[in-house]
Design a protein around this motif. Structure first.
Motif, PDB file in Angstrom:
ATOM      1  N   ARG A  40       0.829  -1.208   0.000  1.00  0.00           N
ATOM      2  CA  ARG A  40       0.000   0.000   0.000  1.00  0.00           C
ATOM      3  C   ARG A  40       0.862   1.255   0.000  1.00  0.00           C
ATOM      4  O   ARG A  40       0.555   2.233  -0.704  1.00  0.00           O
ATOM      5  CB  ARG A  40      -0.926   0.010   1.218  1.00  0.00           C
ATOM      6  N   GLU A  41       1.934   1.242   0.785  1.00  0.00           N
ATOM      7  CA  GLU A  41       2.822   2.407   0.821  1.00  0.00           C
ATOM      8  C   GLU A  41       3.493   2.624  -0.524  1.00  0.00           C
ATOM      9  O   GLU A  41       3.657   3.774  -0.968  1.00  0.00           O
ATOM     10  CB  GLU A  41       3.868   2.219   1.921  1.00  0.00           C
ATOM     11  N   VAL A  42       3.868   1.549  -1.202  1.00  0.00           N
ATOM     12  CA  VAL A  42       4.460   1.686  -2.542  1.00  0.00           C
ATOM     13  C   VAL A  42       3.411   2.194  -3.519  1.00  0.00           C
ATOM     14  O   VAL A  42       3.676   3.079  -4.339  1.00  0.00           O
ATOM     15  CB  VAL A  42       5.041   0.343  -3.019  1.00  0.00           C
ATOM     16  N   ALA A  43       2.205   1.660  -3.431  1.00  0.00           N
ATOM     17  CA  ALA A  43       1.135   2.054  -4.344  1.00  0.00           C
ATOM     18  C   ALA A  43       0.753   3.521  -4.193  1.00  0.00           C
ATOM     19  O   ALA A  43       0.438   4.193  -5.172  1.00  0.00           O
ATOM     20  CB  ALA A  43      -0.088   1.174  -4.112  1.00  0.00           C
ATOM     21  N   ASP A  44       0.794   4.017  -2.946  1.00  0.00           N
ATOM     22  CA  ASP A  44       0.336   5.379  -2.664  1.00  0.00           C
ATOM     23  C   ASP A  44       1.463   6.408  -2.612  1.00  0.00           C
ATOM     24  O   ASP A  44       1.206   7.589  -2.365  1.00  0.00           O
ATOM     25  CB  ASP A  44      -0.406   5.414  -1.317  1.00  0.00           C
ATOM     26  N   ALA A  45       2.701   5.963  -2.831  1.00  0.00           N
ATOM     27  CA  ALA A  45       3.847   6.862  -2.675  1.00  0.00           C
ATOM     28  C   ALA A  45       3.765   8.041  -3.640  1.00  0.00           C
ATOM     29  O   ALA A  45       3.504   7.878  -4.835  1.00  0.00           O
ATOM     30  CB  ALA A  45       5.145   6.101  -2.888  1.00  0.00           C
ATOM     31  N   ALA A  46       3.995   9.231  -3.097  1.00  0.00           N
ATOM     32  CA  ALA A  46       4.017  10.438  -3.927  1.00  0.00           C
ATOM     33  C   ALA A  46       5.416  10.627  -4.511  1.00  0.00           C
ATOM     34  O   ALA A  46       6.408  10.186  -3.945  1.00  0.00           O
ATOM     35  CB  ALA A  46       3.636  11.650  -3.085  1.00  0.00           C
ATOM     36  N   GLY A  47       5.468  11.278  -5.640  1.00  0.00           N
ATOM     37  CA  GLY A  47       6.761  11.631  -6.213  1.00  0.00           C
ATOM     38  C   GLY A  47       7.440  10.542  -7.004  1.00  0.00           C
ATOM     39  O   GLY A  47       8.615  10.694  -7.375  1.00  0.00           O
ATOM     40  N   LEU A  48       6.758   9.440  -7.286  1.00  0.00           N
ATOM     41  CA  LEU A  48       7.348   8.411  -8.138  1.00  0.00           C
ATOM     42  C   LEU A  48       7.012   8.748  -9.585  1.00  0.00           C
ATOM     43  O   LEU A  48       5.941   8.413 -10.086  1.00  0.00           O
ATOM     44  CB  LEU A  48       6.828   7.024  -7.756  1.00  0.00           C
ATOM     45  N   ASP A  49       7.924   9.442 -10.235  1.00  0.00           N
ATOM     46  CA  ASP A  49       7.675   9.951 -11.578  1.00  0.00           C
ATOM     47  C   ASP A  49       8.370   9.096 -12.628  1.00  0.00           C
ATOM     48  O   ASP A  49       9.221   8.255 -12.327  1.00  0.00           O
ATOM     49  CB  ASP A  49       8.177  11.388 -11.691  1.00  0.00           C
ATOM     50  N   GLY A  50       8.034   9.363 -13.878  1.00  0.00           N
ATOM     51  CA  GLY A  50       8.689   8.686 -14.986  1.00  0.00           C
ATOM     52  C   GLY A  50       8.539   7.178 -14.897  1.00  0.00           C
ATOM     53  O   GLY A  50       7.489   6.649 -14.501  1.00  0.00           O
ATOM     54  N   ALA A  51       9.600   6.463 -15.228  1.00  0.00           N
ATOM     55  CA  ALA A  51       9.551   5.003 -15.194  1.00  0.00           C
ATOM     56  C   ALA A  51       9.353   4.471 -13.785  1.00  0.00           C
ATOM     57  O   ALA A  51       8.833   3.366 -13.596  1.00  0.00           O
ATOM     58  CB  ALA A  51      10.825   4.432 -15.811  1.00  0.00           C
TER      59      ALA A  51
END
Length: 284
Positions: free
Chosen positions: A74-85
């Motif tokens: 859930r934390e990976v799914a909801d993480a902010a700032g994961l841009d691009g690839a």
């Protein structure tokens, strides 16, 4: 059975090194089910829940990303700032199981099990990720492509545990997409495709592709990626790359589909993943 709740990585490593039949307990979604079915009978459980150093997601100065092993889906799914690839890893996490599983399961526990039908392995291979390990002999990093060795077998050595997953900087203009075909929502994939793509002037400048549930480990074929590079990802390009990928596959027959059925799914899922990733770039 003994139960340990260490608060540091070093303490956990010492406990694992002292008992070859001890097992790490992360989220417990798979391990507890296997214990209930008498498939594994560890002499001790080493809970990683109270080791703060194993949690969290952090970017480094160079644009890479480090995801602690105890970070939940859930934390990976909801993480902010994961841009691009890097957004590929969040998209993949959202495809795992159901909310209860995502709240409990962890990225380290998932990949440590080494199940080729799990969602993360193909995504990590497509992202050129590395897996950080710590054991009695110190720390080391293993490329994701080498971490998965065989069915339910990884590069983990006795006494080692996973401390983090690291992603290199996203390629310039790169975007990712994850396509998964499953019998029902939340099930393991019959076939999955993870793709990272960067387009320039309508042509594919960068591409990494990996398949899940098509062999004992994630399937990646550099010849297939070479066939896609420089193309507009037209139907014929996807078909040619899919043919190369199918030659590298070794699917099983099981309740989720026959090997033949899995091979039929490779081309349409590959096309969806590639075009979805390319479209994200075009939308920017």
């Amino acid at each position: 059975m003994e139960f340990h709740g260490p608060s540091t990585v070093d303490e956990a490593v010492s406990l694992l090194a002292a008992d070859e039949d001890a097992r790490c307990l992360a989220g417990g979604a798979t391990l507890v089910a296997m214990m209930n079915a008498d498939l594994v009978m560890p002499s001790a459980l080493v809970s990683l829940r109270h080791i703060a150093a194993l949690g969290g997601i952090a970017a480094d100065a160079g644009g890479g990303l480090r995801i602690g092993a105890m970070t939940t889906h859930r934390e990976v799914a909801d993480a902010a700032g994961l841009d691009g690839a890097h957004a590929l890893i969040s998209e993949t996490a959202r495809a795992i199981g159901h909310p209860a599983i995502r709240n409990m399961g962890t990225i380290g526990g998932s990949i440590g099990h080494g199940d080729p039908q799990a969602d993360y392995p193909a995504a990590l291979v497509a992202l050129d990720a590395s897996v950080e390990l710590r054991g009695p002999d110190g720390a080391r990093a293993v490329p994701a492509q080498d971490f998965f060795v065989d069915y339910l077998e990884t590069a983990l050595q006795p006494g080692e545990l996973i401390t983090a997953v690291t992603l290199p900087p996203s390629p310039a203009g790169g975007f990712g997409a994850y396509e998964k075909f499953a019998r029902v929502e939340g099930d393991y994939a019959t076939v999955s495709v993870a793709a990272a793509v960067a387009m320039e002037a309508g042509r594919c400048r960068y591409v990494r592709v990996a398949l899940g549930s098509c062999g004992p480990i994630p399937v990646r074929a550099e010849d297939a990626e070479a066939r896609l590079a420089g193309t507009a990802l037209a139907d014929e390009d996807v078909a040619a790359a899919a043919a190369v990928l199918r030659d590298a596959c070794d699917p099983v027959d099981d309740v989720r589909g026959s090997g033949e059925y899995r091979m039929m799914l490779v081309e349409p899922l590959l096309g969806r993943a590639l075009r979805a990733a390319a479209a994200k770039g075009g939308a920017r």
